[in-house]
Motif scaffolding. Structure first.
Motif, PDB file in Angstrom:
ATOM      1  N   TYR A 270       0.838  -1.213   0.000  1.00 53.67           N
ATOM      2  CA  TYR A 270       0.000   0.000   0.000  1.00 53.67           C
ATOM      3  C   TYR A 270       0.873   1.263   0.000  1.00 53.67           C
ATOM      4  O   TYR A 270       0.544   2.253  -0.668  1.00 53.67           O
ATOM      5  CB  TYR A 270      -0.918   0.003   1.222  1.00 53.67           C
ATOM      6  N   PHE A 271       1.970   1.207   0.727  1.00 56.83           N
ATOM      7  CA  PHE A 271       2.891   2.368   0.744  1.00 56.83           C
ATOM      8  C   PHE A 271       3.439   2.635  -0.653  1.00 56.83           C
ATOM      9  O   PHE A 271       3.469   3.787  -1.111  1.00 56.83           O
ATOM     10  CB  PHE A 271       4.036   2.098   1.722  1.00 56.83           C
ATOM     11  N   ASN A 272       3.859   1.585  -1.339  1.00 59.87           N
ATOM     12  CA  ASN A 272       4.388   1.744  -2.695  1.00 59.87           C
ATOM     13  C   ASN A 272       3.340   2.250  -3.673  1.00 59.87           C
ATOM     14  O   ASN A 272       3.676   2.911  -4.666  1.00 59.87           O
ATOM     15  CB  ASN A 272       4.956   0.405  -3.199  1.00 59.87           C
ATOM     16  N   ALA A 273       2.071   1.914  -3.358  1.00 58.77           N
ATOM     17  CA  ALA A 273       0.973   2.383  -4.219  1.00 58.77           C
ATOM     18  C   ALA A 273       0.506   3.786  -3.838  1.00 58.77           C
ATOM     19  O   ALA A 273      -0.407   4.329  -4.466  1.00 58.77           O
ATOM     20  CB  ALA A 273      -0.205   1.405  -4.136  1.00 58.77           C
ATOM     21  N   GLY A 274       1.127   4.385  -2.818  1.00 61.51           N
ATOM     22  CA  GLY A 274       0.786   5.743  -2.404  1.00 61.51           C
ATOM     23  C   GLY A 274      -0.414   5.831  -1.481  1.00 61.51           C
ATOM     24  O   GLY A 274      -0.871   6.933  -1.163  1.00 61.51           O
ATOM     25  N   GLU A 275      -0.933   4.685  -1.000  1.00 56.66           N
ATOM     26  CA  GLU A 275      -2.087   4.679  -0.096  1.00 56.66           C
ATOM     27  C   GLU A 275      -1.575   4.616   1.345  1.00 56.66           C
ATOM     28  O   GLU A 275      -1.533   3.550   1.972  1.00 56.66           O
ATOM     29  CB  GLU A 275      -3.001   3.500  -0.414  1.00 56.66           C
ATOM     30  N   LEU A 276      -1.199   5.779   1.860  1.00 56.22           N
ATOM     31  CA  LEU A 276      -0.474   5.829   3.119  1.00 56.22           C
ATOM     32  C   LEU A 276      -1.334   5.441   4.320  1.00 56.22           C
ATOM     33  O   LEU A 276      -0.833   4.818   5.268  1.00 56.22           O
ATOM     34  CB  LEU A 276       0.115   7.224   3.324  1.00 56.22           C
ATOM     35  N   GLU A 277      -2.616   5.800   4.303  1.00 59.19           N
ATOM     36  CA  GLU A 277      -3.476   5.434   5.433  1.00 59.19           C
ATOM     37  C   GLU A 277      -3.640   3.920   5.528  1.00 59.19           C
ATOM     38  O   GLU A 277      -3.602   3.350   6.623  1.00 59.19           O
ATOM     39  CB  GLU A 277      -4.840   6.111   5.290  1.00 59.19           C
ATOM     40  N   LYS A 278      -3.810   3.281   4.372  1.00 62.39           N
ATOM     41  CA  LYS A 278      -3.918   1.827   4.344  1.00 62.39           C
ATOM     42  C   LYS A 278      -2.604   1.186   4.787  1.00 62.39           C
ATOM     43  O   LYS A 278      -2.590   0.184   5.514  1.00 62.39           O
ATOM     44  CB  LYS A 278      -4.280   1.345   2.931  1.00 62.39           C
ATOM     45  N   ALA A 279      -1.495   1.757   4.347  1.00 58.88           N
ATOM     46  CA  ALA A 279      -0.186   1.244   4.741  1.00 58.88           C
ATOM     47  C   ALA A 279      -0.035   1.297   6.257  1.00 58.88           C
ATOM     48  O   ALA A 279       0.404   0.319   6.890  1.00 58.88           O
ATOM     49  CB  ALA A 279       0.928   2.040   4.065  1.00 58.88           C
ATOM     50  N   LEU A 280      -0.410   2.428   6.848  1.00 60.20           N
ATOM     51  CA  LEU A 280      -0.310   2.593   8.299  1.00 60.20           C
ATOM     52  C   LEU A 280      -1.212   1.598   9.020  1.00 60.20           C
ATOM     53  O   LEU A 280      -0.829   1.014  10.044  1.00 60.20           O
ATOM     54  CB  LEU A 280      -0.678   4.023   8.680  1.00 60.20           C
ATOM     55  N   GLU A 281      -2.404   1.381   8.478  1.00 59.30           N
ATOM     56  CA  GLU A 281      -3.353   0.444   9.085  1.00 59.30           C
ATOM     57  C   GLU A 281      -2.766  -0.965   9.174  1.00 59.30           C
ATOM     58  O   GLU A 281      -2.854  -1.627  10.216  1.00 59.30           O
ATOM     59  CB  GLU A 281      -4.638   0.414   8.240  1.00 59.30           C
ATOM     60  N   TYR A 282      -2.136  -1.412   8.083  1.00 60.38           N
ATOM     61  CA  TYR A 282      -1.611  -2.794   8.072  1.00 60.38           C
ATOM     62  C   TYR A 282      -0.318  -2.919   8.878  1.00 60.38           C
ATOM     63  O   TYR A 282      -0.078  -3.960   9.505  1.00 60.38           O
ATOM     64  CB  TYR A 282      -1.435  -3.273   6.630  1.00 60.38           C
ATOM     65  N   HIS A 283       0.507  -1.882   8.874  1.00 60.39           N
ATOM     66  CA  HIS A 283       1.709  -1.930   9.722  1.00 60.39           C
ATOM     67  C   HIS A 283       1.307  -1.964  11.203  1.00 60.39           C
ATOM     68  O   HIS A 283       1.947  -2.648  12.000  1.00 60.39           O
ATOM     69  CB  HIS A 283       2.614  -0.739   9.429  1.00 60.39           C
ATOM     70  N   ASP A 284       0.253  -1.234  11.531  1.00 62.40           N
ATOM     71  CA  ASP A 284      -0.242  -1.241  12.907  1.00 62.40           C
ATOM     72  C   ASP A 284      -0.772  -2.627  13.288  1.00 62.40           C
ATOM     73  O   ASP A 284      -0.521  -3.124  14.387  1.00 62.40           O
ATOM     74  CB  ASP A 284      -1.336  -0.182  13.070  1.00 62.40           C
TER      75      ASP A 284
END
Length: 288
Positions: A270-284
């Motif tokens: 998600y981070f690589n795709a520019g979807e930062l909120e989703k990236a943060l959600e999954y890292h959390d």
């Protein structure tokens, strides 16, 4: 910290200090009593503690039996490093123990491999192959573990050689779950070599055999591998979808370490795709 009327939780450093003050005979008796308590009352969830205390008490046959029985579970819960020293002590006494040598050597090798002691693990795995003759299911499993270490060391030719040998042996034995796991390991090798067509083929074969064998763990690993290939090819949406299927399987079957790894990978996608909120959600989610 008092847990109930009989049990107290003590910090490891304080426990170590108290144990050092005890006389040898008293220490052995306490280790034996605590090991028996963990074995009888707390079951497999505290098997690593039971193995430690029985080893310290010199009751190594019992410790070896528990390591053989619960070794996979201990590693899956991320507790391998806590058993490195007990495993080394059991290795020293392996020939004198009343258990199947190959199984014990395999488990000791797994503990050492999972805790990053690769040189020691390779030595123990070599002993395990010699003990079983290298022509049965135990031998094929050990060969796969050796191949995994060689991949991590970037010894790709040696890794492929021994993994293909393990695959041929497991195919002769019709060991479908092991075939699936070896296919996944070969897929990981080919990803490192950027040979994505061969990697995808291996992961798809692994998925087929995993489902045939009913192994949810290897099914999840296969799906995760396919997701990694799609990510490498730039297919982010397909990669995320496949990895999420893997995460669902790992979550449903309590594979917490594998689940954390996949959730982290989804976050990275998600981070690589520019979807930062989703990236943060999954890292959390991975941290939890």
């Amino acid at each position: 910290l008092k847990r109930d009327d009989r049990l107290y939780e003590i910090h490891d450093l304080l426990r170590q200090h108290l144990v050092l003050k005890l006389a040898g005979g008293v220490k052995v008796k306490l280790h034996k009593k605590i090991g028996q308590m963990y074995q009888k009352e707390l079951g497999s969830m505290r098997s690593s503690e039971a193995i430690y205390h029985f080893t310290e008490a010199g009751i190594c046959d019992t410790a070896a039996d528990l390591l053989i029985r619960y070794g996979d579970d201990i590693i899956a819960r991320g507790l391998a490093s806590s058993l490195v020293e007990p495993a080394r002590k059991l290795l020293e006494r392996c020939e004198r123990l009343d258990c199947e040598a190959t199984k014990l050597l395999h488990r000791i090798g797994d503990i050492l491999e999972s805790s990053g002691n690769w040189d020691e693990a390779l030595g123990v795995y070599d002993q395990a192959i010699k003990a079983c003759g290298g022509q049965d299911l135990a031998g094929a499993k050990v060969m796969m573990k050796i191949g995994m270490i060689q991949i991590r060391r970037n010894n790709h030719a040696e890794a492929q050689r021994i993994l293909e040998k393990a695959l041929n042996l497991s195919s002769e034995l019709n060991a479908t779950e092991l075939i699936a796991e070896i296919r996944c390991t070969l897929g990981n090798l080919f990803i490192q070599q950027c040979d994505y067509d061969r990697a995808l083929s291996e992961f798809e074969e692994g998925l087929t055999f995993a489902r045939k064998s009913g192994s949810h763990r290897v099914e999840g690993k296969s799906l995760y591998g396919i997701g990694r290939v799609e990510q490498a090819r730039g297919n982010s949406a397909k990669s995320i979808g496949t990895k999420r299927k893997a995460a669902e399987i790992f979550e449903a079957h309590g594979e917490t370490m594998e689940l954390s790894k996949v959730l982290t990978a989804i976050g990275a996608s998600y981070f690589n795709a520019g979807e930062l909120e989703k990236a943060l959600e999954y890292h959390d989610k991975a941290l939890k």
